[in-house]
Design an enzyme around this catalytic site. Structure first.
Site: not given
Ligand code: GLA
Length: 348
Positions: A102, A176, A314
């Site tokens: 991420h 997210h 996602e």
């Protein structure tokens, strides 16, 4: 409406914006572009906050598993925290075993964004902008990013991502949110039914890096082509589920990369009747079944979050694409504009 939500340790004020349109209520922080709450009605018209989060900036800064956050520069993992582009090797911030997750430890979820509200026809929204300096978390190029959150007159929450660079780089932006359509803090979300419009997914190794070619979902726990409860197969003895402690994989959407958002998945909570349909231009969807929630965090409801108390959906390009030439490309070059759109539609 804009209010002060709190302060960072260095004194920076963090604002919270509240929007409402078409029956959907959204609260967004300037910190991480975080969706702090998202409220929609159930079949009786009763509102609940259907996304996990916190009541204070301190909790988001200290220990958030990306609750509601904007994710960049690269959603999900880059294997070994490195990739090569145009014969130059880049080393990324490594924050997940030996991998970069991420965007690294100082990803977009930890940044303070400039936020401007807008009204356009019958839509309301927020425009979030940020310039990520060349080399941030190891990624090349100055990345100018605009993320637009729109609430439409139908109560859809739409996200439009745009980015440009001054050097060749890779980009894969997402959001997210942790969904529990019965309301955050209400217990397990594994009774929710999920449908994913994908016949293939990308199997992973023990570090959750895709091993390469997509595999068919047919005959495996990964088959969500027809709606089924998330809990139905999550305890199947399957090496892929053992690696991830449940579902935490990328589904290869049958529609592929599209210019306009097309349906990717539908989530439905039988108890409240609430539904969420996700449409996207992206070719992939990471479905994560809340495997790492372990009862160490509590939300605004005052209830603690345990394994499976929410699910993430996602929209994205595939994990580790910078090291997988056969995957749809995540490369962005000067003069090009990265564009991606995801629409969340609610019903009951
Ligand atoms: C993504 C990843 C998961 C996990 C969560 C946050 O969904 O794929 O492995 O890191 O984010 O905990």
């Amino acid at each position: 409406m804009k209010e002060v939500f709190g302060k960072l340790a260095d004194g920076t004020e963090i604002h919270r914006w509240s929007l409402e349109n078409g029956g959907t209520r959204l609260r967004v922080l300037s910190y991480g572009g975080i969706v702090q709450s998202l409220e929609v009605p159930d079949r009786e018209g009763r509102y609940a906050n259907v996304s996990l989060g916190f009541d204070s900036v301190e909790e988001y800064v200290a220990d958030s598993p990306y609750f509601g956050a904007l994710i960049g520069r690269y959603g999900n993992r880059v294997g070994g925290g490195r990739f090569t582009l145009d014969d130059t090797a880049y080393e990324l911030d490594v924050n997940d075993g030996g991998n970069s997750l991420h965007g690294g430890a100082g990803g977009f979820d930890k940044a303070v964004w400039d936020v401007e509200p807008f009204v356009q026809d019958s839509n309301v929204g927020l425009r979030l902008t940020r310039t990520s300096p060349d080399g941030e978390m190891g990624y090349p190029g100055t990345l100018r990013t605009t993320v637009t959150y729109t609430l439409t007159e139908d109560g859809d929450w739409r996200i439009d991502y745009e980015a440009t660079t001054d050097r060749p780089t890779v980009v894969n932006l997402t959001n997210h949110v942790y969904w529990n359509l019965a309301g955050e803090g209400s217990g397990s979300a594994h009774d929710h039914e999920l449908e994913i419009a994908a016949s293939r997914y990308t199997p992973v190794d023990a570090g959750l890096i895709p091993t390469g070619e997509p595999a068919e979902v047919a005959g495996t726990p990964f088959d969500f082509r027809r709606a089924k409860p998330i809990g139905a197969d999550v305890r199947t003895r399957d090496q892929q589920l053992l690696y991830a402690k449940g579902f935490d994989h990328n589904w290869v959407l049958d529609k592929g990369r599209t210019d306009l958002p097309e349906r990717a998945a539908t989530l439905r909570d039988p108890s409240s009747g609430r539904t969420l349909t996700i449409s996207t231009t992206e070719p992939g969807l990471q479905f994560y079944s809340g495997n790492f929630l372990d009862g160490t965090l509590a939300g605004p409801s005052g209830r603690i979050y345990r394994q499976g108390d929410a699910v993430c959906l996602e929209t994205q390009h595939f994990p580790d694409s910078p090291n997988k030439p056969s995957y749809p490309s995540t490369v962005l070059r000067p003069g090009q504009t990265y564009r991606s759109t995801t629409v969340h539609s609610f019903g009951a």
